[in-house]
Design a protein around this motif. Structure first.
Motif, PDB file in Angstrom:
ATOM      1  N   MET A  50      49.576  43.670  39.046  1.00  0.00           N
ATOM      2  CA  MET A  50      48.153  43.345  39.192  1.00  0.00           C
ATOM      3  C   MET A  50      47.824  42.911  40.612  1.00  0.00           C
ATOM      4  N   ILE A  51      48.759  42.240  41.278  1.00  0.00           N
ATOM      5  CA  ILE A  51      48.579  41.884  42.688  1.00  0.00           C
ATOM      6  C   ILE A  51      48.458  43.154  43.534  1.00  0.00           C
ATOM      7  N   ALA A  52      49.402  44.076  43.346  1.00  0.00           N
ATOM      8  CA  ALA A  52      49.418  45.312  44.135  1.00  0.00           C
ATOM      9  C   ALA A  52      48.156  46.138  43.882  1.00  0.00           C
ATOM     10  N   MET A  53      47.764  46.288  42.622  1.00  0.00           N
ATOM     11  CA  MET A  53      46.599  47.108  42.303  1.00  0.00           C
ATOM     12  C   MET A  53      45.305  46.468  42.809  1.00  0.00           C
ATOM     13  N   HIS A  54      45.228  45.151  42.760  1.00  0.00           N
ATOM     14  CA  HIS A  54      44.053  44.462  43.296  1.00  0.00           C
ATOM     15  C   HIS A  54      43.884  44.764  44.780  1.00  0.00           C
ATOM     16  N   CYS A  55      44.992  44.726  45.506  1.00  0.00           N
ATOM     17  CA  CYS A  55      44.927  44.958  46.951  1.00  0.00           C
ATOM     18  C   CYS A  55      44.703  46.424  47.291  1.00  0.00           C
ATOM     19  N   LEU A  56      45.256  47.315  46.500  1.00  0.00           N
ATOM     20  CA  LEU A  56      45.131  48.739  46.794  1.00  0.00           C
ATOM     21  C   LEU A  56      43.760  49.303  46.412  1.00  0.00           C
ATOM     22  N   THR A  57      43.113  48.718  45.421  1.00  0.00           N
ATOM     23  CA  THR A  57      41.834  49.256  44.939  1.00  0.00           C
ATOM     24  C   THR A  57      40.621  48.493  45.470  1.00  0.00           C
ATOM     25  N   ASN A  58      40.867  47.440  46.235  1.00  0.00           N
ATOM     26  CA  ASN A  58      39.772  46.671  46.830  1.00  0.00           C
ATOM     27  C   ASN A  58      40.038  46.508  48.323  1.00  0.00           C
ATOM     28  N   ASN A  59      39.344  47.278  49.141  1.00  0.00           N
ATOM     29  CA  ASN A  59      39.538  47.204  50.588  1.00  0.00           C
ATOM     30  C   ASN A  59      39.265  45.793  51.108  1.00  0.00           C
ATOM     31  N   GLY A  60      40.185  45.295  51.921  1.00  0.00           N
ATOM     32  CA  GLY A  60      40.000  43.981  52.520  1.00  0.00           C
ATOM     33  C   GLY A  60      40.281  42.818  51.587  1.00  0.00           C
ATOM     34  N   ALA A  61      40.918  43.079  50.442  1.00  0.00           N
ATOM     35  CA  ALA A  61      41.259  41.998  49.518  1.00  0.00           C
ATOM     36  C   ALA A  61      42.352  41.119  50.123  1.00  0.00           C
ATOM     37  N   ARG A  62      42.412  39.880  49.671  1.00  0.00           N
ATOM     38  CA  ARG A  62      43.480  38.981  50.131  1.00  0.00           C
ATOM     39  C   ARG A  62      43.979  38.175  48.934  1.00  0.00           C
ATOM     40  N   CYS A  63      45.269  38.314  48.642  1.00  0.00           N
ATOM     41  CA  CYS A  63      45.879  37.624  47.507  1.00  0.00           C
ATOM     42  C   CYS A  63      46.925  36.640  47.998  1.00  0.00           C
ATOM     43  N   LEU A  64      46.831  35.412  47.523  1.00  0.00           N
ATOM     44  CA  LEU A  64      47.801  34.372  47.844  1.00  0.00           C
ATOM     45  C   LEU A  64      48.742  34.197  46.657  1.00  0.00           C
TER      46      LEU A  64
END
Length: 256
Positions: free
Chosen positions: A53-67
């Protein structure tokens, strides 16, 4: 159990995983941030779902940032962070850079995954970050101040904002029980997982844990119950048959 690659991962193999993904995908994020608790027993595949879910969040949302955080950095590096690294190993063309020292992965679409710890309780470093997602691993290690420090929603271009906490079950007195399990908010959802649901584990794994753990720890660590361990006495696992010696105590003197 090896970590499945991003393109090989099939959440339908373990039913609770696909349920969690579908819930997150269908959630109305105009109502605010979504909070998910993965309350799972040992070996129940919480980490791989979080990594996916971390990887998909970042790959499908440009400019996302996950801590991604855990109390001790050395523990994070060998657990969830390692799972994330292994999970995205088959998409090197989508990774712009990986700074191992700073624990930062940057994708070509500008999204980032950042790893950190809170052992020093310097929580200002989290509050100052612009985040669209955060994951607290082994969340029962944390205090509520850590949970409250996750300021998510400041990346205005990303509309899907998530906070995921994952942990083995703990005491009902822990803040996560009241914040998530007892919560009535439509923005909060708990997904429970059992060790025996993970069909990728060796057949002997569950039986060995049943043999090695005392009865209360079996209820927590295999059956996912949030129960109080120490409620029955100072040493909850006391057994008269094993721990009581029916004999006079003999003092053995020795020269000083």
């Amino acid at each position: 159990m090896s970590t499945p690659l991003l393109q090989d991962f099939n959440p339908r193999e373990i039913p609770w995983q696909i349920e969690a993904i579908k819930f997150a995908e269908s959630f109305d994020y105009s109502k605010g941030m979504l909070e998910l608790l993965f309350s799972g027993s040992v070996g129940s595949a919480k980490s791989i779902l979080a990594a996916h879910m971390i990887a998909m969040h970042c790959l499908t949302n440009n400019g996302a940032r996950c801590l991604v955080v855990r109390r001790a950095l050395k523990d994070l590096k060998r657990t969830l962070w390692q799972t994330v690294i292994q999970h995205i190993a088959d998409i090197p063309n989508l990774v712009k850079s990986y700074n191992k020292t700073e624990m930062k992965i940057t994708f070509i679409n500008g999204s980032e995954i950042i790893g950190d710890s809170y052992d020093d309780m310097n929580l200002e470093k989290f509050r100052s970050l612009e985040l669209s997602m955060a994951v607290i691993e082994e969340a029962t290690e944390s205090e509520k101040e850590v949970y409250d420090a996750m300021r998510i929603g400041r990346v205005t271009s990303v509309k899907k904002n998530l906070l995921i906490t994952l942990t083995n079950p703990d005491s009902p007195s822990h803040y996560l029980y009241s914040e998530m399990i007892d919560a009535k908010s439509p923005n909060k959802k708990v997904f429970y997982s059992l060790t025996e649901q993970n069909k990728f584990l060796p057949t002997w794994y569950v039986e060995n844990l049943k043999r090695d753990l005392d009865h209360k720890m079996v209820r927590r660590m295999l059956y996912g119950e949030w129960i109080e361990i120490a409620s029955d006495g100072i040493y909850h696992a006391y057994s008269k048959e094993k721990n009581f010696v029916d004999a006079d105590y003999e003092i053995k003197s020795r020269p000083i």
